[in-house]
Design a protein around this motif. Structure first.
Motif, PDB file in Angstrom:
ATOM      1  N   ASN A 182       1.307  -0.046   3.411  1.00  0.00           N
ATOM      2  CA  ASN A 182       0.974   1.367   3.247  1.00  0.00           C
ATOM      3  C   ASN A 182       2.283   2.141   3.081  1.00  0.00           C
ATOM      4  O   ASN A 182       2.634   2.972   3.894  1.00  0.00           O
ATOM      5  CB  ASN A 182       0.164   1.874   4.441  1.00  0.00           C
ATOM      6  N   ALA A 183       2.998   1.816   1.987  1.00  0.00           N
ATOM      7  CA  ALA A 183       4.294   2.442   1.719  1.00  0.00           C
ATOM      8  C   ALA A 183       4.080   3.702   0.894  1.00  0.00           C
ATOM      9  O   ALA A 183       3.139   3.786   0.100  1.00  0.00           O
ATOM     10  CB  ALA A 183       5.193   1.468   0.965  1.00  0.00           C
ATOM     11  N   PRO A 184       4.943   4.708   1.091  1.00  0.00           N
ATOM     12  CA  PRO A 184       4.821   5.923   0.280  1.00  0.00           C
ATOM     13  C   PRO A 184       5.021   5.592  -1.195  1.00  0.00           C
ATOM     14  O   PRO A 184       5.892   4.814  -1.543  1.00  0.00           O
ATOM     15  CB  PRO A 184       5.937   6.834   0.784  1.00  0.00           C
ATOM     16  N   THR A 211      -1.016  -5.232   6.268  1.00  0.00           N
ATOM     17  CA  THR A 211      -1.357  -4.163   5.331  1.00  0.00           C
ATOM     18  C   THR A 211      -0.075  -3.488   4.866  1.00  0.00           C
ATOM     19  O   THR A 211       0.814  -3.242   5.676  1.00  0.00           O
ATOM     20  CB  THR A 211      -2.272  -3.118   6.011  1.00  0.00           C
ATOM     21  N   VAL A 258       1.131  -2.958   9.927  1.00  0.00           N
ATOM     22  CA  VAL A 258       1.017  -2.039   8.800  1.00  0.00           C
ATOM     23  C   VAL A 258       2.444  -1.740   8.353  1.00  0.00           C
ATOM     24  O   VAL A 258       3.218  -1.119   9.079  1.00  0.00           O
ATOM     25  CB  VAL A 258       0.278  -0.737   9.189  1.00  0.00           C
ATOM     26  N   THR A 289       5.185   0.096   6.293  1.00  0.00           N
ATOM     27  CA  THR A 289       5.291   1.428   5.696  1.00  0.00           C
ATOM     28  C   THR A 289       6.499   1.567   4.765  1.00  0.00           C
ATOM     29  O   THR A 289       6.814   2.672   4.335  1.00  0.00           O
ATOM     30  CB  THR A 289       5.363   2.500   6.805  1.00  0.00           C
ATOM     31  N   GLU A 290       7.178   0.472   4.496  1.00  0.00           N
ATOM     32  CA  GLU A 290       8.314   0.447   3.568  1.00  0.00           C
ATOM     33  C   GLU A 290       7.960  -0.505   2.425  1.00  0.00           C
ATOM     34  O   GLU A 290       7.131  -1.394   2.599  1.00  0.00           O
ATOM     35  CB  GLU A 290       9.575  -0.066   4.277  1.00  0.00           C
ATOM     36  N   ASN A 325       0.322  -1.114  -2.298  1.00  0.00           N
ATOM     37  CA  ASN A 325      -0.411  -0.812  -1.070  1.00  0.00           C
ATOM     38  C   ASN A 325      -1.735  -1.570  -1.061  1.00  0.00           C
ATOM     39  O   ASN A 325      -2.400  -1.690  -2.082  1.00  0.00           O
ATOM     40  CB  ASN A 325      -0.655   0.688  -0.940  1.00  0.00           C
TER      41      ASN A 325
END
Length: 183
Positions: free
Chosen positions: A115-117, A113, A35, A37-38, A89
Motif C-alpha cells: 500500500n505504497a503512495p 500487502t 502492510v 507502505t514503501e 499496490n
C-alpha cells in the motif's frame, strides 16, 4: 553398575538437541501479514541454516497471476528475489520451496500487502513523458529490518526419546538395586 553406565552413555549419544533439527525459515522481508507502505522491489527469505541451490519462491498476486522475478539469489542462507519494477499496490502471497543442506525439502507460504503512495501523473504531454521515464527507472528500496516468523520446529520426538531414555535409566537402577539386595 555396568548397566547404569551403559544406559547413561547411550543417553548421551542419543541426545543431540539442535544438531538433529532441520533448517527452517527464520525471517522474511516483508514479514507475514505486513502492510508495506514503501515501494517494494525485492523479497528476502532468511533461513536458520544453510539451504541448497535450486531453492525458489514465487509471488502470486491477489488475481492469481504469478509476478515474475527478475533475479533470485542465494547468499549465506538468504534467498532474495528482485523485480524490475516495484510491486503495484495489492495483496500478495509468497510460496516458497527450499532444500535444506541435509537434503530435506522445505515449503510454505506467507502473505503481505503493498500500500505504497502512488505518484501523481501530470496532465501536460511533457509531464506525462517525464512520468513515464521516471516510472521505468528503478527505485531504491530501503531495507527494513526482518522480523522473526514463528518457528515451526517440533520437539515432540526429542521429548519422547528423552522420556524413554530416562525410563530405561530408572528401570536399570531399580533392577541393579534389587539384585544387590538379593545377594
Amino acid at each position: 553398575m555396568k548397566i547404569v553406565l551403559l544406559s547413561i552413555l547411550a543417553a548421551l549419544f542419543l541426545y543431540v538437541p539442535n544438531a538433529a533439527a532441520h533448517t527452517y525459515l527464520d525471517t522474511t522481508n516483508p514479514e507475514d501479514g505486513e502492510v508495506v507502505t514503501e515501494p517494494l522491489q525485492s523479497i528476502a527469505l532468511t533461513y536458520a541454516g544453510k539451504i541448497e541451490q535450486g531453492s525458489i519462491f514465487k509471488v502470486i498476486a491477489s488475481n492469481g497471476e504469478q509476478v515474475e522475478t527478475s533475479d533470485i539469489t542465494l547468499v549465506d542462507g538468504v534467498l532474495t528475489g528482485s523485480f524490475d519494477n516495484p510491486l503495484p499496490n495489492g495483496d500478495y502471497t509468497v510460496q516458497w520451496n527450499s532444500i535444506s543442506e541435509d537434503g530435506h525439502p522445505l515449503s510454505g507460504e506467507f502473505s503481505f500487502t503493498v500500500n505504497a503512495p502512488e505518484t501523481e501523473v501530470a496532465v501536460s504531454e511533457e509531464n506525462v513523458e517525464q512520468a513515464e521515464v521516471e516510472d521505468s527507472a528503478q527505485v531504491d528500496v530501503p531495507e527494513s529490518e526482518p522480523v522473526n516468523v514463528e518457528n515451526d520446529k517440533n520437539n515432540t520426538p526429542l521429548l519422547i526419546v528423552g522420556g524413554m531414555l530416562l525410563a530405561i535409566i530408572l528401570i536399570s537402577i531399580i533392577i541393579l538395586l534389587a539384585r544387590k539386595k538379593t545377594k
